[in-house]
Design an enzyme around this catalytic site. Structure first.
Site, PDB file in Angstrom:
ATOM      1  N   HIS A  82       0.838  -1.193   0.000  1.00 30.30           N
ATOM      2  CA  HIS A  82       0.000   0.000   0.000  1.00 30.30           C
ATOM      3  C   HIS A  82       0.876   1.248   0.000  1.00 30.30           C
ATOM      4  CE1 HIS A  82      -4.185   1.360   0.469  1.00 30.30           C
ATOM      5  NE2 HIS A  82      -3.601   2.480   0.879  1.00 30.30           N
ATOM      6  N   ASP A 161     -13.831   3.587   6.990  1.00 32.56           N
ATOM      7  CA  ASP A 161     -12.784   4.275   6.234  1.00 32.56           C
ATOM      8  C   ASP A 161     -13.317   4.765   4.893  1.00 32.56           C
ATOM      9  OD1 ASP A 161     -10.036   5.156   5.652  1.00 32.56           O
ATOM     10  OD2 ASP A 161     -10.173   3.632   4.097  1.00 32.56           O
ATOM     11  N   ARG A 168     -12.701  13.241   3.727  1.00 29.42           N
ATOM     12  CA  ARG A 168     -11.389  13.906   3.870  1.00 29.42           C
ATOM     13  C   ARG A 168     -10.939  14.493   2.552  1.00 29.42           C
ATOM     14  NH1 ARG A 168      -7.863   9.343   5.311  1.00 29.42           N
ATOM     15  NH2 ARG A 168      -6.178  10.837   5.302  1.00 29.42           N
ATOM     16  N   SER A 183      -6.247   5.006   8.247  1.00 28.67           N
ATOM     17  CA  SER A 183      -6.959   4.707   7.002  1.00 28.67           C
ATOM     18  C   SER A 183      -6.275   3.550   6.271  1.00 28.67           C
ATOM     19  CB  SER A 183      -6.967   5.965   6.121  1.00 28.67           C
ATOM     20  OG  SER A 183      -7.312   5.657   4.804  1.00 28.67           O
ATOM     21  N   LYS A 187      -7.688  -0.856   6.563  1.00 28.47           N
ATOM     22  CA  LYS A 187      -8.018  -1.635   5.360  1.00 28.47           C
ATOM     23  C   LYS A 187      -7.162  -2.887   5.297  1.00 28.47           C
ATOM     24  CE  LYS A 187      -7.451   1.861   2.321  1.00 28.47           C
ATOM     25  NZ  LYS A 187      -7.796   3.213   2.724  1.00 28.47           N
TER      26      LYS A 187
END
Ligand code: URA
Length: 434
Positions: A82, A161, A168, A183, A187
């Site tokens: 990620h 999220d 956001r 965040s 996930k």
């Protein structure tokens, strides 16, 4: 407990308890706390920050806001990577099939564009037919059958999220360390991957502008992940200029495919190989760093990664003919070069501005849930340290009309700084946290 009291407590710089954080997250997940209160709370967190316990509590509350996938029944080692968000960052589109072609099982939950940074799902959806909205059942089935799946947050995985992320994006509350860390990690924890490689970006086109902040974000996320029983590593990589040359959804897909064909930009290719090598090491699929790089390079060179890419895209409903026919991707009406305004060495590129110009062209969202234009974007033609002659193409803009082209041109030119003297480009990788 009342939402307004929790907002006020954070506004005044106090520490929230786990119960307060759970209450708030559950409230907005169920739709009982309205968007305006969630936005105010996010702004208070951005300004006041959160300590490590609050950040962990927020992460776990968001991870538990929906189903928690347990992938252990499928395989003991599912990997995920990620990025913390950057400009021109199409790494997952290359690295996921690359490591999958080397036998790792990739189960990745990705995000959409956020602020100035692009999102893997938006890029992949530039491919006709590609489905990024798999159900949990489909996610698992594809992982079992194809060994690779990249999907958005399903309604039942980390739904908190999904809601917060979209808010956001449009309330200027993205660049807060606890919000980014929670965040990303909620996930990752909910999606069940056992091995997670975090690509934390630093520089003018990242949410973390300084190396110290990027290290703090990486260490926070690594600690949260390890606390949740996952094997986690992090790469801190440079974002003081776009990664590769392409910024924009369809343009980035083309650059990713070119990279899978072994013809990608040097910086982007090296970055992908580093990330892939770290994943192989974390998964015990390579003896050492040299071996990991060799394996990754070989899978790119002999076409295994490209073949896997085609199979993955087709498995998610995408038209895999794009691999050999880029005309199947959306193309902008206006494609024009922007000449360099002067001769000199490129000294600085305000990369956040490049990302925001991409959003302004239509490639990202200015309002929650808004549609985007996959075809628009920017090609930077030279990187920091390169010498350009006055009048030679500095950038190419892909725009939907002349008005947005002209606005983008002004904004992009203002993002460049030139120097009379030669200079070193920034390093690609700042640090690796094992
Ligand atoms: N990526 C995410 O998933 N969340 C953030 O907040 C930033 C980048």
């Amino acid at each position: 407990m009342r939402a307004v009291e929790i907002i006020a407590k954070k506004r005044d710089g106090h520490t929230l308890t786990r119960e307060e954080i759970d209450f708030f997250v559950q409230g907005f997940t169920r739709g009982e706390i309205p968007d305006y209160q969630v936005s105010a709370w996010a702004m208070a967190v951005l300004i006041r920050g959160m300590n490590a316990d609050e950040t962990t509590a927020l992460t776990l509350a968001m991870a538990h806001s929906g189903h928690m996938l347990d992938l252990t029944a499928i395989a003991p080692r599912v990997v995920d990577k990620h990025s913390s968000g950057g400009v021109g960052d199409k790494t997952s589109i290359v690295v996921a099939p690359l490591v999958s072609s080397l036998g790792l099982l990739v189960g990745k939950m990705s995000g959409r564009g956020l602020g100035f940074s692009g999102g893997t799902l938006d890029k992949l959806e530039a491919i006709p037919g590609f489905r990024a909205d798999l159900t949990t059942h489909e996610f698992i089935a594809q992982l079992k059958e194809h060994g690779i799946v990249v999907s958005g947050q399903t309604h039942d995985l980390a739904p908190a999220d999904g809601k917060l992320y979209a808010l956001r994006d449009v309330t200027a509350t993205v660049p807060a360390l606890p919000l980014i860390a929670s965040s990303i990690m909620c996930k990752k924890i909910a999606a069940g991957a056992h091995i997670i490689l975090l690509d934390v970006k630093v520089g003018s086109g990242a949410f973390m502008k300084t190396e110290a902040d990027a290290i703090a974000l990486a260490e926070t996320m690594v600690a949260i992940g390890r606390g949740a029983g996952r094997r986690v590593g992090a790469v801190i990589s440079d974002m003081n200029q776009p990664l590769g040359f392409a910024v924009g959804n369809a343009l980035e897909v083309i650059e990713a495919i070119e990279t899978l064909k072994g013809r990608g930009p040097r910086d982007f290719t090296e970055h992908c190989l580093t990330v892939a090598a770290q994943l192989l090491l974390l998964a015990d699929a390579a003896r050492d760093e040299t071996d990991a790089h060799k394996l990754a390079r070989a899978a790119l060179a002999d076409g295994r990664a490209l073949k896997k890419f085609g199979a993955w895209i087709a498995a998610q409903g995408g038209d895999a003919r794009v691999v050999n026919d880029y005309s199947l991707l959306p193309r902008a009406a206006i494609v024009e070069d922007v000449p360099a305004p002067r001769a000199g060495y490129i000294a600085k590129i305000n990369t956040e501005e490049i990302g925001l110009t991409g959003v302004m062209l239509g490639g990202g969202r200015e309002k929650k849930g808004a549609p985007i234009d996959y075809e628009v974007g920017i090609l930077v033609r030279h990187k920091i340290g390169a010498h350009v002659r006055r009048g030679e193409p500095l950038l190419t803009i892909h725009a939907k009309d002349h008005t947005t082209f002209a606005a983008a041109e002004d904004r992009l030119l203002a993002a460049y700084e030139f120097s009379e003297t030669a200079l070193e480009p920034p390093p690609l990788i700042h640090r690796i946290i094992k």
